[in-house]
Each structure stands twice: as structure tokens, then as C-alpha cells.
Design a protein around this motif. Structure first.
Motif, PDB file in Angstrom:
ATOM      1  N   ASN A  49       1.232  32.110  77.397  1.00  0.00           N
ATOM      2  CA  ASN A  49       0.948  32.288  78.826  1.00  0.00           C
ATOM      3  C   ASN A  49      -0.513  32.036  79.174  1.00  0.00           C
ATOM      4  O   ASN A  49      -0.832  31.571  80.267  1.00  0.00           O
ATOM      5  CB  ASN A  49       1.292  33.716  79.257  1.00  0.00           C
ATOM      6  CG  ASN A  49       2.778  33.948  79.409  1.00  0.00           C
ATOM      7  OD1 ASN A  49       3.566  33.010  79.455  1.00  0.00           O
ATOM      8  ND2 ASN A  49       3.169  35.203  79.475  1.00  0.00           N
ATOM      9  N   GLN A  50      -1.408  32.371  78.244  1.00  0.00           N
ATOM     10  CA  GLN A  50      -2.844  32.264  78.537  1.00  0.00           C
ATOM     11  C   GLN A  50      -3.378  30.856  78.303  1.00  0.00           C
ATOM     12  O   GLN A  50      -4.458  30.515  78.797  1.00  0.00           O
ATOM     13  CB  GLN A  50      -3.642  33.249  77.656  1.00  0.00           C
ATOM     14  CG  GLN A  50      -3.093  34.653  77.580  1.00  0.00           C
ATOM     15  CD  GLN A  50      -2.740  35.259  78.924  1.00  0.00           C
ATOM     16  OE1 GLN A  50      -3.528  35.177  79.864  1.00  0.00           O
ATOM     17  NE2 GLN A  50      -1.577  35.876  79.009  1.00  0.00           N
ATOM     18  N   GLY A 101      -1.915  27.765  78.929  1.00  0.00           N
ATOM     19  CA  GLY A 101      -1.445  26.606  79.681  1.00  0.00           C
ATOM     20  C   GLY A 101      -1.098  26.939  81.115  1.00  0.00           C
ATOM     21  O   GLY A 101      -1.386  28.032  81.610  1.00  0.00           O
ATOM     22  N   ASP A 102      -0.472  25.996  81.780  1.00  0.00           N
ATOM     23  CA  ASP A 102      -0.050  26.138  83.170  1.00  0.00           C
ATOM     24  C   ASP A 102       1.284  26.884  83.197  1.00  0.00           C
ATOM     25  O   ASP A 102       2.292  26.375  82.708  1.00  0.00           O
ATOM     26  CB  ASP A 102       0.085  24.746  83.792  1.00  0.00           C
ATOM     27  CG  ASP A 102       0.504  24.791  85.258  1.00  0.00           C
ATOM     28  OD1 ASP A 102       0.727  25.905  85.789  1.00  0.00           O
ATOM     29  OD2 ASP A 102       0.620  23.713  85.858  1.00  0.00           O
ATOM     30  N   LYS A 103       1.278  28.069  83.775  1.00  0.00           N
ATOM     31  CA  LYS A 103       2.508  28.865  83.781  1.00  0.00           C
ATOM     32  C   LYS A 103       3.625  28.171  84.556  1.00  0.00           C
ATOM     33  O   LYS A 103       4.811  28.369  84.267  1.00  0.00           O
ATOM     34  CB  LYS A 103       2.259  30.251  84.368  1.00  0.00           C
ATOM     35  CG  LYS A 103       2.031  30.296  85.864  1.00  0.00           C
ATOM     36  CD  LYS A 103       1.895  31.703  86.372  1.00  0.00           C
ATOM     37  CE  LYS A 103       1.660  31.729  87.877  1.00  0.00           C
ATOM     38  NZ  LYS A 103       2.774  31.123  88.636  1.00  0.00           N
ATOM     39  N   ALA A 104       3.264  27.338  85.537  1.00  0.00           N
ATOM     40  CA  ALA A 104       4.290  26.647  86.317  1.00  0.00           C
ATOM     41  C   ALA A 104       5.137  25.738  85.432  1.00  0.00           C
ATOM     42  O   ALA A 104       6.348  25.618  85.624  1.00  0.00           O
ATOM     43  CB  ALA A 104       3.642  25.840  87.437  1.00  0.00           C
ATOM     44  N   LYS A 105       4.493  25.101  84.445  1.00  0.00           N
ATOM     45  CA  LYS A 105       5.236  24.228  83.528  1.00  0.00           C
ATOM     46  C   LYS A 105       6.174  25.049  82.644  1.00  0.00           C
ATOM     47  O   LYS A 105       7.300  24.621  82.355  1.00  0.00           O
ATOM     48  CB  LYS A 105       4.265  23.421  82.672  1.00  0.00           C
ATOM     49  CG  LYS A 105       3.472  22.394  83.452  1.00  0.00           C
ATOM     50  CD  LYS A 105       2.565  21.580  82.537  1.00  0.00           C
ATOM     51  CE  LYS A 105       1.795  20.532  83.321  1.00  0.00           C
ATOM     52  NZ  LYS A 105       0.896  19.723  82.460  1.00  0.00           N
ATOM     53  N   THR A 138       4.474  21.682  74.185  1.00  0.00           N
ATOM     54  CA  THR A 138       3.251  21.451  74.958  1.00  0.00           C
ATOM     55  C   THR A 138       2.039  21.922  74.161  1.00  0.00           C
ATOM     56  O   THR A 138       2.166  22.685  73.201  1.00  0.00           O
ATOM     57  CB  THR A 138       3.291  22.227  76.283  1.00  0.00           C
ATOM     58  OG1 THR A 138       3.317  23.640  75.986  1.00  0.00           O
ATOM     59  CG2 THR A 138       4.516  21.856  77.107  1.00  0.00           C
ATOM     60  N   ALA A 150      -0.039  24.145  75.059  1.00  0.00           N
ATOM     61  CA  ALA A 150      -0.106  25.607  75.197  1.00  0.00           C
ATOM     62  C   ALA A 150       0.796  26.288  74.176  1.00  0.00           C
ATOM     63  O   ALA A 150       0.401  27.271  73.531  1.00  0.00           O
ATOM     64  CB  ALA A 150       0.286  26.022  76.606  1.00  0.00           C
ATOM     65  N   VAL A 176      -1.831  36.575  83.605  1.00  0.00           N
ATOM     66  CA  VAL A 176      -0.489  36.005  83.484  1.00  0.00           C
ATOM     67  C   VAL A 176       0.295  36.934  82.566  1.00  0.00           C
ATOM     68  O   VAL A 176      -0.183  37.301  81.487  1.00  0.00           O
ATOM     69  CB  VAL A 176      -0.507  34.581  82.885  1.00  0.00           C
ATOM     70  CG1 VAL A 176       0.909  34.028  82.818  1.00  0.00           C
ATOM     71  CG2 VAL A 176      -1.402  33.663  83.710  1.00  0.00           C
ATOM     72  N   THR A 209       5.637  35.487  84.906  1.00  0.00           N
ATOM     73  CA  THR A 209       6.592  34.513  84.375  1.00  0.00           C
ATOM     74  C   THR A 209       7.820  35.286  83.888  1.00  0.00           C
ATOM     75  O   THR A 209       7.750  36.487  83.631  1.00  0.00           O
ATOM     76  CB  THR A 209       6.029  33.728  83.167  1.00  0.00           C
ATOM     77  OG1 THR A 209       6.000  34.587  82.010  1.00  0.00           O
ATOM     78  CG2 THR A 209       4.641  33.199  83.464  1.00  0.00           C
TER      79      THR A 209
END
Length: 448
Positions: free
Chosen positions: A224-225, A227-231, A246, A248, A323, A402
Motif C-alpha cells: 500500500n505504501q 505504489g498507487d492505491k488506485a491501481k 507491479t 509496488a 493508506v 483500500t
């Protein structure tokens, strides 16, 4: 010893109810497509007949028992039979239980999987309209929606949450004092420095377990920390083209394996399950434990008020946005339930009745959800539950919630995350191979 900074209680509760429910991207009310289950006319009047509702729930979460007892007290003609099993067993057996002739009226269903496509769950859109659930925050119900194409976060409503969680880190205060930790870590680097302090002092840094996959809390908190949480949410919601493979995920898996290699985790981590993890931590075995607000009351009871702190997973940089994993404790009404309207009445009662909402907060430490304008439950000042609600407010303010990656598909928790993390923590698989294996299973599970 500094403590988690708290807003005044009234502010915390108002924020928790108002913003915690914006956990995921907001969505408009579900469409009327995908009409499996009870999708015709419904009644919001409680039956006067004697009824016994069967609830299939998971072990270790007693809130349904407390809610059932209070409901029967208010409505003596409705009684309950509650059957419990472990999370992993319930996850594996839910489709069979819902398809049986003796299907429960309400079942703990952490992930929808193929249940919508297979017609196993009741479409709650008619109840959404009849009970006015449009007053609830759209984000509160987003993860309980699914389209006919299997994309979560939109479409019709199939699940209902009994409390809305937040996941963080518990810290044993006595052990923190012993190793010289004077404040909760503000960054991942500070967290790692604390892990090493504990290791040097002969204290187990992290209490966790992988026998049943509970260590996934630690892994996802790291991912969670990075990368982009939306992805990540797109992947969990099964959006076309989304992937787990990814940078992340790779960085999180690498760090998780590194912690195991450095001896920050129990040596028998793969033999420890969720129940044992919590028992070990509350017995003083472990400085930190990644877990949810649902254990706030248990931890405080075992370690005493002030005996533990509960804080959010720190970001990579000081002052960065939070996040955290958080979702509704989701239940569904099987299509084969013989008491759709009564069960829906019970669900609506949980979100709207003042005593029921108080039970949800007292037992789970979670926001009760429902209409943000409704009067809020009270909590004990200085308790871990108050802290959990403050944490929810902080994450909500940062739009940082998330879902749990274990809820991504019906089979991914037991089929990939649990066994592959066991391999990861024992150096039998590389982090790169791990992320690719999770994605390969995901694609196969969705295709099936």
C-alpha cells in the motif's frame, strides 16, 4: 511515551462516520441489471410469524451473536441459529453452503467471486430503494457492488457491511518501553529501526503467522505504501487489464521476505494461524502485530488500558498520506434463503437502530456505517476503540482506504496468497516469482 494524537471524541466520531465510509471510490446506486435472487417486490414490514434466521459466520467475530440477542429482545418472534467456521473454511465452502437446500439466511461473504454469475446471492437493489440506503455514503457500499461482467465497485448491490474496519499495527507498550521506543514510527524507515531495536534487545519484533494467511496484512500494508492505491484497487475490483505484477508489489514482497530473513518474524511463522497470533501477542510475544480494529477490545482487555497502542502503517515519507486496508464486514443473503425480507429487515436494523449501532462499535471497534446524519455511538475515552475510530477518520481524510487483497477473487486467498507467501518467507520463491504467481492465479481464477 508519546501516544497516538486524538481529536476530541465528538469530532472523531463524526469524522469516522462521515469519512470512513468514503473508503473506496464512490459509485452511483446500482443498476437493475443482474437480477439473480430476490429482485422483485419486497416488504419492509417485519413479519409477525415465528421465524428462526440461520446465520453462517466466521469464528472469532462475535458481533452477530450480540446483535441477534438484542434483535430477539426487541422482536421476540425472531430467533437466530448461528453457525461458525474459520475464515478460510468459510471462504472455500460458501458456494456449496449457499447452493444447498438448507442454505443460510445470511452468510459472511468476504468476496463475491462467481456467486453473482452463478445466481447464489440475492440482488439487494430493491431493498436499497425500499429502505432508503441511498442516504448512506456511496463509498460505503461500493465494494459490495458488482456488474454482470464481474467488475466490482459498480453495478447492483449484493452485500451489506456490519461495521467498517480499519487495519493498522498494535504495539505492546511494556515491550516498547523495554527496548527504548518512545513514540510510534512516522515512516517505514523508523518502523524498521524499531524492528531492529527489538531484535537487538531479544524481543520478537513482529507477531504474525502464515498457516492461514494472516501475514497477508503485513504484506499488503507494505505494498500500500509503495505504489498507487488506485491501481491496486482496480486489480482487486477485477478491472480489465489490471495487474498485481507491479513495482509496488515487488518492493512490498521483497521487504516482507527481508524481514523474515532478518529474524523479525517468528521462526515458526508458517505454523501460526490467526487465533494463535492474537493469543501470542496478548501474552507478550511480539512488539508489533498487524491486525484490525476488530481486535481492539480483545487487546485492551488482555493488556489493560494503556498496555498497547494502535497506529496506522506509516508512509514512506514523514507527513505522507495514510493508506490502509478497510472494508465492510460483508454479508450476503443467499438466493435460497427462505426469509429474504426478514433478513433484510435485520440488516437495515443493524445500520439504523441506536442499540445495534452501539453494539457494532463496542464489539468491533468499527464505524457502524449507515446514514452519516444519524446520532453516533459513544466510546470510552482513551480506549483502543476510540483510537481506531480516530485512525479511520485520518485515513478517510486522506482518501486512503483500500479493500483487502484476500477479497480479490474467491480462490486467491487459499489458492495463491497463503501458500505462496509461505514459500516467500522461507526463501523458496523469489519476490519477482511471487508477484507473477499471484497474477497468474488471479487470471486463471477469473477465467474459471
Amino acid at each position: 511515551m508519546s501516544t497516538f494524537i486524538r481529536a476530541p471524541r465528538a469530532v472523531v466520531l463524526a469524522a469516522a462516520a462521515a469519512v470512513t465510509l468514503l473508503a473506496l471510490a464512490g459509485c452511483a446506486p446500482g443498476s437493475s441489471n443482474a437480477s439473480q435472487g430476490q429482485s422483485g417486490s419486497v416488504s419492509t414490514a417485519l413479519t409477525t410469524k415465528k421465524v428462526t434466521l440461520k446465520i453462517q459466520d466466521e469464528t472469532g467475530f462475535p458481533v452477530t451473536s450480540n446483535l441477534a440477542a438484542e434483535f430477539t429482545k426487541q422482536h421476540p418472534n425472531v430467533k437466530f441459529k448461528i453457525v461458525r467456521d474459520s475464515f478460510q473454511n468459510l471462504l472455500a465452502n460458501s458456494p456449496r453452503l449457499m447452493a444447498s437446500a438448507d442454505a443460510p439466511d445470511l452468510i459472511r461473504l468476504s468476496t463475491l467471486g462467481s456467486t453473482v454469475k452463478d445466481g447464489l446471492v440475492t440482488n439487494l437493489d430493491p431493498y436499497f430503494k425500499a429502505y432508503g440506503w441511498d442516504k448512506f455514503s456511496a463509498g460505503q457500499l461500493a465494494s459490495a457492488r458488482m456488474t454482470t461482467a464481474g467488475v466490482r465497485g459498480e453495478g447492483s448491490l449484493w452485500q451489506f457491511g456490519l461495521g467498517y474496519s480499519v487495519t493498522g499495527i498494535y504495539m505492546n507498550q511494556k515491550l516498547a518501553d523495554k527496548v527504548g521506543i518512545t513514540s510510534v514510527p512516522a515512516t517505514i524507515d523508523e518502523l524498521e529501526a524499531d524492528l531492529q531495536k527489538a531484535k537487538t534487545a531479544g524481543v520478537l519484533p513482529v507477531q504474525t503467522g502464515m498457516q492461514d494467511g494472516v501475514g497477508t496484512f503485513v504484506l499488503q500494508a507494505l505494498i500500500n505504501q509503495y505504489g498507487d492505491k488506485a491501481k491496486l484497487i482496480d486489480w482487486m475490483f477485477n478491472k480489465p487489464g489490471a495487474t498485481f505484477d507491479t513495482p509496488a508489489s515487488l518492493k512490498g514482497a521483497t521487504k516482507f521476505q527481508d524481514w523474515a530473513t532478518k529474524g523479525y518474524l517468528p521462526t515458526d511463522v508458517n505454523a501460526i494461524n490467526y487465533t494463535t497470533m492474537v493469543a501470542n501477542f496478548t501474552a507478550g510475544q511480539g512488539l508489533f502485530m498487524w491486525d484490525g480494529n476488530w481486535d481492539a477490545a480483545n487487546v485492551q482487555k488482555a493488556l489493560g488500558k494503556g498496555g498497547a497502542q494502535f497506529f496506522l502503517m506509516p508512509p514512506t515519507t514523514k507527513g505522507g498520506k495514510y493508506v490502509a486496508m478497510g472494508a465492510g464486514n460483508t454479508f450476503a443473503i443467499p438466493s435460497k434463503s427462505k426469509n429474504h425480507d426478514t433478513t433484510a429487515y435485520f440488516l437495515n436494523w443493524i445500520a439504523t437502530n441506536s442499540k445495534a449501532r452501539q453494539i457494532v462499535v463496542d464489539i468491533t471497534g468499527a464505524s457502524p456505517g449507515g446514514d452519516p446524519a444519524q446520532k453516533l455511538p459513544t466510546v470510552e475515552k482513551g480506549s483502543l476503540i476510540e483510537t481506531a475510530l480516530a485512525m479511520s477518520a485520518s485515513v478517510g481524510k486522506d482518501d486512503g482506504f483500500t479493500d483487502f487483497i484476500a477479497n480479490t477473487t474467491s480462490g486467491i486467498y487459499q489458492g495463491a496468497l497463503q501458500p505462496d507467501e509461505q514459500l516467500l518467507l522461507t526463501d523458496k520463491i523469489t519476490p519477482d516469482a511471487f508477484t507473477k504467481a499471484i497474477q497468474a492465479f488471479y487470471e486463471k481464477d477469473l477465467a474459471g
